[in-house]
Enzyme design. Structure first.
Site, PDB file in Angstrom:
ATOM      1  N   GLU A   3     -10.501 -11.811   5.814  1.00 26.21           N
ATOM      2  CA  GLU A   3     -11.124 -11.884   4.367  1.00 26.21           C
ATOM      3  C   GLU A   3     -12.292 -10.770   4.565  1.00 26.21           C
ATOM      4  OE1 GLU A   3     -10.294 -13.856   2.013  1.00 26.21           O
ATOM      5  OE2 GLU A   3      -8.605 -14.017   3.683  1.00 26.21           O
ATOM      6  N   ASP A  57       1.025  21.805  -3.934  1.00 28.39           N
ATOM      7  CA  ASP A  57       1.297  20.237  -4.181  1.00 28.39           C
ATOM      8  C   ASP A  57       0.488  19.673  -5.427  1.00 28.39           C
ATOM      9  OD1 ASP A  57       2.159  19.871  -1.718  1.00 28.39           O
ATOM     10  OD2 ASP A  57       0.344  19.323  -0.692  1.00 28.39           O
ATOM     11  N   PRO A  87     -11.019  -2.088   0.243  1.00 37.52           N
ATOM     12  CA  PRO A  87     -10.619  -2.063  -1.412  1.00 37.52           C
ATOM     13  C   PRO A  87     -11.992  -1.857  -1.955  1.00 37.52           C
ATOM     14  CG  PRO A  87      -9.846  -4.075  -0.305  1.00 37.52           C
ATOM     15  CD  PRO A  87     -10.641  -3.264   0.893  1.00 37.52           C
ATOM     16  N   ARG A  94      -1.838  17.185   6.811  1.00 32.23           N
ATOM     17  CA  ARG A  94      -1.243  18.063   6.311  1.00 32.23           C
ATOM     18  C   ARG A  94      -1.822  19.223   5.668  1.00 32.23           C
ATOM     19  NH1 ARG A  94       0.108  17.773   1.289  1.00 32.23           N
ATOM     20  NH2 ARG A  94       2.400  18.400   1.608  1.00 32.23           N
TER      21      ARG A  94
HETATM   22  N1  ADE Z   1      -7.766  -2.771   3.135  1.00 32.44           N
HETATM   23  C1  ADE Z   1      -7.133  -3.560   2.225  1.00 32.44           C
HETATM   24  N2  ADE Z   1      -6.812  -3.169   0.981  1.00 32.44           N
HETATM   25  C2  ADE Z   1      -7.149  -1.761   1.085  1.00 32.44           C
HETATM   26  C3  ADE Z   1      -7.281  -0.665   0.101  1.00 32.44           C
HETATM   27  N3  ADE Z   1      -6.609  -0.762  -1.286  1.00 32.44           N
HETATM   28  N4  ADE Z   1      -7.766   0.479   0.729  1.00 32.44           N
HETATM   29  C4  ADE Z   1      -8.247   0.715   1.624  1.00 32.44           C
HETATM   30  N5  ADE Z   1      -8.380  -0.381   2.636  1.00 32.44           N
HETATM   31  C5  ADE Z   1      -7.846  -1.410   2.233  1.00 32.44           C
END
Ligand code: ADE
Length: 246
Positions: free
Chosen positions: A121, A174, A94, A159
Protein backbone atom coordinates in the site's frame (compact mmCIF):
# COMPACT_ATOMS: atom_id res chain seq x y z
CA UNK A 1 26.85 5.37 -14.99
CA UNK A 2 26.26 3.23 -11.91
CA UNK A 3 22.64 2.33 -11.19
CA UNK A 4 21.60 0.77 -7.90
CA UNK A 5 18.06 -0.59 -7.63
CA UNK A 6 16.56 -1.29 -4.21
CA UNK A 7 13.70 -3.74 -4.64
CA UNK A 8 11.77 -6.64 -3.12
CA UNK A 9 11.96 -8.46 -6.46
CA UNK A 10 15.45 -8.27 -7.96
CA UNK A 11 14.65 -11.27 -10.17
CA UNK A 12 12.18 -9.12 -12.14
CA UNK A 13 15.12 -7.16 -13.58
CA UNK A 14 17.18 -10.13 -14.70
CA UNK A 15 15.74 -10.68 -18.15
CA UNK A 16 15.25 -7.07 -19.32
CA UNK A 17 18.74 -6.09 -18.18
CA UNK A 18 20.38 -9.06 -19.90
CA UNK A 19 19.28 -8.28 -23.47
CA UNK A 20 19.44 -5.55 -26.08
CA UNK A 21 20.94 -2.18 -25.24
CA UNK A 22 21.43 -3.08 -21.57
CA UNK A 23 23.48 -6.14 -22.40
CA UNK A 24 25.68 -4.12 -24.74
CA UNK A 25 26.02 -1.20 -22.35
CA UNK A 26 26.99 -3.50 -19.47
CA UNK A 27 29.47 -5.45 -21.61
CA UNK A 28 31.06 -2.21 -22.81
CA UNK A 29 31.18 -0.99 -19.20
CA UNK A 30 29.11 2.09 -20.01
CA UNK A 31 26.77 1.18 -17.15
CA UNK A 32 26.82 -1.10 -14.16
CA UNK A 33 23.55 -2.15 -12.58
CA UNK A 34 23.43 -3.49 -9.03
CA UNK A 35 20.27 -5.04 -7.61
CA UNK A 36 19.70 -4.94 -3.85
CA UNK A 37 17.05 -7.07 -2.20
CA UNK A 38 15.30 -5.09 0.55
CA UNK A 39 14.74 -8.38 2.37
CA UNK A 40 18.50 -8.80 2.83
CA UNK A 41 18.38 -5.76 5.11
CA UNK A 42 15.54 -7.00 7.31
CA UNK A 43 16.42 -7.51 10.98
CA UNK A 44 14.39 -10.49 12.16
CA UNK A 45 14.62 -14.15 11.27
CA UNK A 46 11.42 -13.93 9.19
CA UNK A 47 13.06 -11.15 7.19
CA UNK A 48 10.03 -8.89 7.65
CA UNK A 49 9.95 -5.90 5.32
CA UNK A 50 6.41 -4.62 5.89
CA UNK A 51 4.00 -3.95 8.73
CA UNK A 52 0.47 -2.73 9.46
CA UNK A 53 -0.19 0.96 8.99
CA UNK A 54 -0.40 3.09 12.13
CA UNK A 55 -3.94 4.38 12.43
CA UNK A 56 -5.35 1.30 10.73
CA UNK A 57 -6.47 0.77 7.16
CA UNK A 58 -6.11 -1.85 4.48
CA UNK A 59 -2.82 -3.23 3.26
CA UNK A 60 0.73 -3.23 4.51
CA UNK A 61 3.38 -0.53 4.50
CA UNK A 62 7.07 -1.05 3.73
CA UNK A 63 9.14 -0.52 6.87
CA UNK A 64 11.75 2.22 6.85
CA UNK A 65 14.75 0.40 8.40
CA UNK A 66 15.59 -2.09 5.61
CA UNK A 67 15.26 0.60 2.92
CA UNK A 68 17.40 3.14 4.80
CA UNK A 69 20.03 0.51 5.47
CA UNK A 70 20.10 -0.71 1.86
CA UNK A 71 20.67 2.84 0.60
CA UNK A 72 23.23 3.58 3.32
CA UNK A 73 25.13 0.45 2.36
CA UNK A 74 25.18 1.62 -1.29
CA UNK A 75 26.42 5.04 -0.20
CA UNK A 76 29.15 3.55 1.98
CA UNK A 77 30.56 1.74 -1.07
CA UNK A 78 31.04 4.95 -3.05
CA UNK A 79 34.76 5.76 -3.27
CA UNK A 80 35.66 8.98 -1.42
CA UNK A 81 36.81 10.77 -4.58
CA UNK A 82 33.29 10.61 -6.02
CA UNK A 83 31.72 11.71 -2.77
CA UNK A 84 31.43 15.38 -3.74
CA UNK A 85 28.37 15.40 -6.00
CA UNK A 86 24.77 14.82 -5.01
CA UNK A 87 23.58 11.25 -5.36
CA UNK A 88 19.99 11.14 -6.61
CA UNK A 89 17.95 8.69 -4.53
CA UNK A 90 14.75 8.27 -6.50
CA UNK A 91 11.59 6.76 -5.08
CA UNK A 92 9.26 5.34 -7.76
CA UNK A 93 5.73 6.22 -6.72
CA UNK A 94 2.47 7.28 -8.38
CA UNK A 95 2.76 10.43 -6.22
CA UNK A 96 6.06 11.49 -7.80
CA UNK A 97 6.76 14.14 -10.41
CA UNK A 98 5.74 13.00 -13.90
CA UNK A 99 8.49 11.25 -15.85
CA UNK A 100 9.25 12.67 -19.29
CA UNK A 101 12.03 12.86 -21.88
CA UNK A 102 13.17 16.06 -20.12
CA UNK A 103 13.49 14.23 -16.81
CA UNK A 104 15.33 11.36 -18.56
CA UNK A 105 17.83 13.87 -20.02
CA UNK A 106 18.26 15.46 -16.60
CA UNK A 107 19.00 12.07 -14.96
CA UNK A 108 21.37 11.06 -17.78
CA UNK A 109 23.79 13.77 -16.57
CA UNK A 110 24.51 11.95 -13.30
CA UNK A 111 27.21 9.29 -12.93
CA UNK A 112 25.24 7.37 -10.31
CA UNK A 113 21.52 6.84 -9.58
CA UNK A 114 19.76 4.98 -6.79
CA UNK A 115 16.19 3.82 -7.47
CA UNK A 116 13.87 2.62 -4.70
CA UNK A 117 10.89 0.50 -5.76
CA UNK A 118 7.90 0.81 -3.47
CA UNK A 119 5.36 -1.98 -2.92
CA UNK A 120 2.19 -2.92 -1.08
CA UNK A 121 0.00 0.00 0.00
CA UNK A 122 2.98 2.26 0.28
CA UNK A 123 6.29 3.10 1.83
CA UNK A 124 6.79 4.58 5.28
CA UNK A 125 6.64 8.35 4.83
CA UNK A 126 10.07 8.81 6.45
CA UNK A 127 11.63 7.20 3.36
CA UNK A 128 10.19 10.00 1.21
CA UNK A 129 11.01 12.67 3.69
CA UNK A 130 14.51 11.79 4.86
CA UNK A 131 16.01 9.37 2.33
CA UNK A 132 14.66 10.04 -1.16
CA UNK A 133 15.92 13.14 -2.94
CA UNK A 134 13.39 12.79 -5.76
CA UNK A 135 10.10 10.98 -6.45
CA UNK A 136 9.07 9.93 -9.94
CA UNK A 137 5.80 8.63 -11.37
CA UNK A 138 5.74 7.11 -14.84
CA UNK A 139 2.07 7.91 -15.36
CA UNK A 140 -1.32 8.41 -13.77
CA UNK A 141 -2.06 4.77 -13.05
CA UNK A 142 -1.13 2.49 -10.19
CA UNK A 143 1.24 -0.43 -10.72
CA UNK A 144 1.59 -3.18 -8.18
CA UNK A 145 5.14 -2.06 -7.48
CA UNK A 146 7.85 0.35 -8.54
CA UNK A 147 9.86 -2.28 -10.47
CA UNK A 148 8.31 -1.75 -13.89
CA UNK A 149 8.52 2.00 -13.35
CA UNK A 150 12.21 1.68 -12.46
CA UNK A 151 12.81 -0.29 -15.67
CA UNK A 152 11.08 2.39 -17.70
CA UNK A 153 13.22 5.11 -16.14
CA UNK A 154 16.45 3.12 -16.51
CA UNK A 155 15.68 2.30 -20.17
CA UNK A 156 14.90 5.90 -21.08
CA UNK A 157 18.02 7.18 -19.30
CA UNK A 158 20.51 4.53 -20.43
CA UNK A 159 19.72 4.93 -24.13
CA UNK A 160 20.71 8.60 -23.83
CA UNK A 161 24.20 7.84 -22.52
CA UNK A 162 26.99 8.43 -25.04
CA UNK A 163 27.97 5.25 -26.85
CA UNK A 164 24.99 3.16 -25.75
CA UNK A 165 23.02 3.35 -29.00
CA UNK A 166 24.72 2.35 -32.23
CA UNK A 167 25.27 5.92 -33.39
CA UNK A 168 25.23 9.16 -31.43
CA UNK A 169 22.46 10.60 -33.59
CA UNK A 170 19.98 7.82 -33.02
CA UNK A 171 18.42 9.35 -29.92
CA UNK A 172 18.68 12.92 -31.21
CA UNK A 173 15.63 12.64 -33.49
CA UNK A 174 13.46 10.68 -31.07
CA UNK A 175 9.89 11.64 -30.46
CA UNK A 176 9.79 14.14 -27.58
CA UNK A 177 13.48 15.11 -27.73
CA UNK A 178 12.59 18.47 -29.31
CA UNK A 179 9.10 18.45 -27.90
CA UNK A 180 7.52 17.04 -31.10
CA UNK A 181 6.46 13.54 -32.09
CA UNK A 182 8.74 11.82 -34.59
CA UNK A 183 8.11 11.90 -38.35
CA UNK A 184 7.08 8.62 -40.08
CA UNK A 185 9.88 6.20 -41.02
CA UNK A 186 10.00 3.79 -43.97
CA UNK A 187 12.37 1.11 -45.16
CA UNK A 188 12.44 -1.22 -48.17
CA UNK A 189 10.46 -2.34 -50.11
CA UNK A 190 9.48 0.94 -51.77
CA UNK A 191 6.06 -0.56 -52.56
CA UNK A 192 4.51 -3.07 -50.17
CA UNK A 193 1.06 -4.55 -50.99
CA UNK A 194 0.52 -1.57 -53.22
CA UNK A 195 1.35 0.95 -50.47
CA UNK A 196 4.14 3.27 -51.60
CA UNK A 197 6.79 5.05 -49.63
CA UNK A 198 6.34 8.85 -50.03
CA UNK A 199 8.04 9.96 -53.25
CA UNK A 200 10.14 12.64 -51.57
CA UNK A 201 12.04 10.06 -49.48
CA UNK A 202 13.25 8.35 -52.67
CA UNK A 203 14.31 11.65 -54.25
CA UNK A 204 17.76 11.91 -52.66
CA UNK A 205 17.07 15.62 -52.14
CA UNK A 206 18.20 16.07 -48.55
CA UNK A 207 16.85 19.58 -48.08
CA UNK A 208 13.42 18.50 -49.33
CA UNK A 209 13.48 15.40 -47.15
CA UNK A 210 14.35 17.47 -44.10
CA UNK A 211 11.48 19.88 -44.86
CA UNK A 212 9.03 16.98 -45.35
CA UNK A 213 10.07 15.36 -42.07
CA UNK A 214 9.75 18.57 -40.16
CA UNK A 215 6.27 19.12 -41.59
CA UNK A 216 5.23 15.56 -40.79
CA UNK A 217 6.47 15.87 -37.20
CA UNK A 218 4.44 19.05 -36.78
CA UNK A 219 1.31 17.62 -38.42
CA UNK A 220 1.52 14.51 -36.28
CA UNK A 221 1.98 16.47 -33.11
CA UNK A 222 -0.92 18.79 -34.00
CA UNK A 223 -3.21 15.83 -34.71
CA UNK A 224 -2.26 13.61 -31.81
CA UNK A 225 -0.77 15.74 -29.04
CA UNK A 226 -1.62 19.39 -29.74
CA UNK A 227 -0.75 20.36 -26.15
CA UNK A 228 2.90 19.48 -26.84
CA UNK A 229 3.19 22.24 -29.44
CA UNK A 230 2.84 24.99 -26.86
CA UNK A 231 5.91 23.75 -25.02
CA UNK A 232 7.98 22.68 -28.07
CA UNK A 233 11.21 24.41 -29.06
CA UNK A 234 10.46 25.33 -32.66
CA UNK A 235 12.53 27.02 -35.37
CA UNK A 236 10.93 30.07 -36.97
CA UNK A 237 10.01 28.10 -40.15
CA UNK A 238 8.29 25.54 -37.94
CA UNK A 239 6.33 28.23 -36.12
CA UNK A 240 5.20 29.57 -39.52
CA UNK A 241 4.17 26.07 -40.58
CA UNK A 242 2.14 25.56 -37.42
CA UNK A 243 0.31 28.84 -38.09
CA UNK A 244 -0.39 27.80 -41.68
CA UNK A 245 -1.63 24.34 -40.70
CA UNK A 246 -3.88 25.80 -38.01
N1 ADE B 1 4.49 2.50 -8.39
C1 ADE B 1 3.20 2.18 -8.58
N2 ADE B 1 2.66 2.89 -9.57
C2 ADE B 1 3.65 3.70 -10.05
C3 ADE B 1 3.71 4.67 -11.08
N3 ADE B 1 2.66 4.99 -11.83
N4 ADE B 1 4.88 5.31 -11.27
C4 ADE B 1 5.95 5.02 -10.50
N5 ADE B 1 5.96 4.11 -9.52
C5 ADE B 1 4.82 3.46 -9.30
Amino acid sequence: MQIDVVTLFPEMFQSPFSIGIFKRAIEHELISINLHNIRDYAHDKHRTVDDYPYGGGAGMVLKPEPIFEAVESIKSDIPQKQGGGVLPVILLTPQGRPFSQQVAMELAKYSHLVLICGHYEGVDERVREYLATDEISIGDYVLSGGELAAMVVVDAVVRLLPGVLGSEVSSANDSHTHGLLEYPQYTRPAVYRGWSVPEVLLSGNHAQIARWRSEQAIRRTMERRPELLDKANLYSEEVQLVDRLK
